[in-house]
Design a protein around this motif. Structure first.
Motif, PDB file in Angstrom:
ATOM      1  N   ALA A 173      45.895  40.074  40.863  1.00 19.58           N
ATOM      2  CA  ALA A 173      46.928  41.071  41.140  1.00 19.58           C
ATOM      3  C   ALA A 173      48.114  40.319  41.726  1.00 19.58           C
ATOM      4  O   ALA A 173      47.966  39.658  42.733  1.00 19.58           O
ATOM      5  CB  ALA A 173      46.420  42.108  42.135  1.00 19.58           C
ATOM      6  N   ARG A 174      49.209  40.395  41.079  1.00 15.35           N
ATOM      7  CA  ARG A 174      50.381  39.654  41.541  1.00 15.35           C
ATOM      8  C   ARG A 174      51.524  40.626  41.770  1.00 15.35           C
ATOM      9  O   ARG A 174      52.141  41.075  40.830  1.00 15.35           O
ATOM     10  CB  ARG A 174      50.764  38.625  40.484  1.00 15.35           C
ATOM     11  N   LYS A 186      38.361  46.717  45.255  1.00 16.28           N
ATOM     12  CA  LYS A 186      37.288  46.123  46.064  1.00 16.28           C
ATOM     13  C   LYS A 186      36.591  44.948  45.387  1.00 16.28           C
ATOM     14  O   LYS A 186      35.950  44.152  46.044  1.00 16.28           O
ATOM     15  CB  LYS A 186      36.262  47.189  46.450  1.00 16.28           C
ATOM     16  N   GLU A 187      36.691  44.833  44.080  1.00 13.83           N
ATOM     17  CA  GLU A 187      36.066  43.721  43.364  1.00 13.83           C
ATOM     18  C   GLU A 187      37.034  42.571  43.124  1.00 13.83           C
ATOM     19  O   GLU A 187      36.709  41.615  42.425  1.00 13.83           O
ATOM     20  CB  GLU A 187      35.494  44.209  42.031  1.00 13.83           C
ATOM     21  N   LEU A 188      38.215  42.648  43.699  1.00 14.51           N
ATOM     22  CA  LEU A 188      39.238  41.628  43.506  1.00 14.51           C
ATOM     23  C   LEU A 188      38.723  40.264  43.951  1.00 14.51           C
ATOM     24  O   LEU A 188      38.154  40.129  45.026  1.00 14.51           O
ATOM     25  CB  LEU A 188      40.483  42.005  44.312  1.00 14.51           C
ATOM     26  N   ARG A 189      38.889  39.251  43.096  1.00 13.63           N
ATOM     27  CA  ARG A 189      38.427  37.900  43.387  1.00 13.63           C
ATOM     28  C   ARG A 189      39.568  36.921  43.647  1.00 13.63           C
ATOM     29  O   ARG A 189      39.422  35.980  44.385  1.00 13.63           O
ATOM     30  CB  ARG A 189      37.594  37.361  42.226  1.00 13.63           C
ATOM     31  N   VAL A 190      40.716  37.127  42.983  1.00 18.79           N
ATOM     32  CA  VAL A 190      41.836  36.200  43.092  1.00 18.79           C
ATOM     33  C   VAL A 190      43.089  37.009  43.377  1.00 18.79           C
ATOM     34  O   VAL A 190      43.356  38.000  42.711  1.00 18.79           O
ATOM     35  CB  VAL A 190      42.019  35.383  41.790  1.00 18.79           C
ATOM     36  N   LEU A 193      39.718  43.064  51.735  1.00 21.41           N
ATOM     37  CA  LEU A 193      39.284  42.497  50.454  1.00 21.41           C
ATOM     38  C   LEU A 193      38.298  41.352  50.704  1.00 21.41           C
ATOM     39  O   LEU A 193      38.644  40.179  50.592  1.00 21.41           O
ATOM     40  CB  LEU A 193      40.492  42.009  49.650  1.00 21.41           C
ATOM     41  N   ASP A 194      37.075  41.707  51.005  1.00 19.44           N
ATOM     42  CA  ASP A 194      36.098  40.698  51.414  1.00 19.44           C
ATOM     43  C   ASP A 194      35.498  39.902  50.261  1.00 19.44           C
ATOM     44  O   ASP A 194      34.762  38.947  50.493  1.00 19.44           O
ATOM     45  CB  ASP A 194      34.996  41.327  52.270  1.00 19.44           C
ATOM     46  N   LYS A 245      39.764  33.341  46.092  1.00 20.22           N
ATOM     47  CA  LYS A 245      40.907  32.449  45.956  1.00 20.22           C
ATOM     48  C   LYS A 245      42.170  33.250  46.233  1.00 20.22           C
ATOM     49  O   LYS A 245      42.371  34.314  45.663  1.00 20.22           O
ATOM     50  CB  LYS A 245      40.956  31.910  44.527  1.00 20.22           C
ATOM     51  N   ALA A 246      42.976  32.746  47.148  1.00 21.74           N
ATOM     52  CA  ALA A 246      44.253  33.377  47.454  1.00 21.74           C
ATOM     53  C   ALA A 246      45.332  32.305  47.400  1.00 21.74           C
ATOM     54  O   ALA A 246      45.170  31.239  47.964  1.00 21.74           O
ATOM     55  CB  ALA A 246      44.219  34.025  48.838  1.00 21.74           C
ATOM     56  N   ARG A 247      46.386  32.591  46.683  1.00 23.10           N
ATOM     57  CA  ARG A 247      47.514  31.657  46.600  1.00 23.10           C
ATOM     58  C   ARG A 247      48.714  32.294  47.280  1.00 23.10           C
ATOM     59  O   ARG A 247      49.063  33.420  46.998  1.00 23.10           O
ATOM     60  CB  ARG A 247      47.833  31.324  45.159  1.00 23.10           C
TER      61      ARG A 247
END
Length: 182
Positions: free
Chosen positions: A123-124, A145-149, A168-169, A173-175
């Protein structure tokens, strides 16, 4: 692009900043049922291409950042039940359109048969325009809730906004390149 029409077994197509690519050219991929990854970043595609893409239900990754896609076009993505990665932003999408991301199929996985990795997504958000990423957009992202990146680069965000995203547990990966505190 139309010359590629007879190549329906292609699994990945990168048109990254191919500025001559438009909705008309994208009709070539209409029957490409094997396509898994589609990178349209920086092209001149708009909502018409997302109407075509909506029929490619095996698609797992889609990058439509820096395009002419609008909020209305995002509604076409609901049919992409296998979508794991989505990059949007810095185009013609409004914050209301980004809120619509919660309508996508894996925002609320339909059952235990889906693995956690199956529901990952990029999600950007759009770049903040002085006031940072709006709270409504951050709340919509926090519902995935299933967000990974998660990419938050080149945006502004408040400390409260970061707290909103702290739920968002499952993010692995977070940029934050170019992230600016508000």
């Amino acid at each position: 692009m139309l010359n590629l029409k007879p190549a329906p077994k292609i699994k990945e197509l990168k048109l990254f900043y191919s500025e001559w690519i438009t909705d008309q050219g994208m009709t070539a991929i209409k029957q490409w049922k094997h396509l898994k990854r589609l990178d349209l970043r920086g092209t001149r595609i708009s909502d018409g291409t997302l109407e075509i893409v909506s029929g490619l239900t095996g698609l797992e990754a889609l990058d439509i950042a820096h395009t002419e896609v609008t909020d209305i076009g995002l509604e076409n993505l609901i049919t992409l039940v296998n979508l794991k990665e989505l990059a949007v932003g810095r185009g013609r999408l409004s914050n209301s359109g980004l809120v619509a991301l919660r309508m996508l199929p894996d925002a609320h996985p339909p059952g235990p048969e889906r693995s956690a990795a199956y529901a990952s997504r990029y999600a950007r958000p759009r770049r903040g325009e002085g006031s940072g990423i709006p709270e409504e957009t951050l709340k919509a992202i926090a519902e995935l809730k299933e967000l990974r990146v998660l990419y938050l680069g080149f945006s502004t965000i408040t400390p409260d906004g970061l707290r909103t995203l702290s739920s968002l547990d499952k993010v692995e990966k977070a940029r934050t390149a170019g992230l600016q505190p508000d």
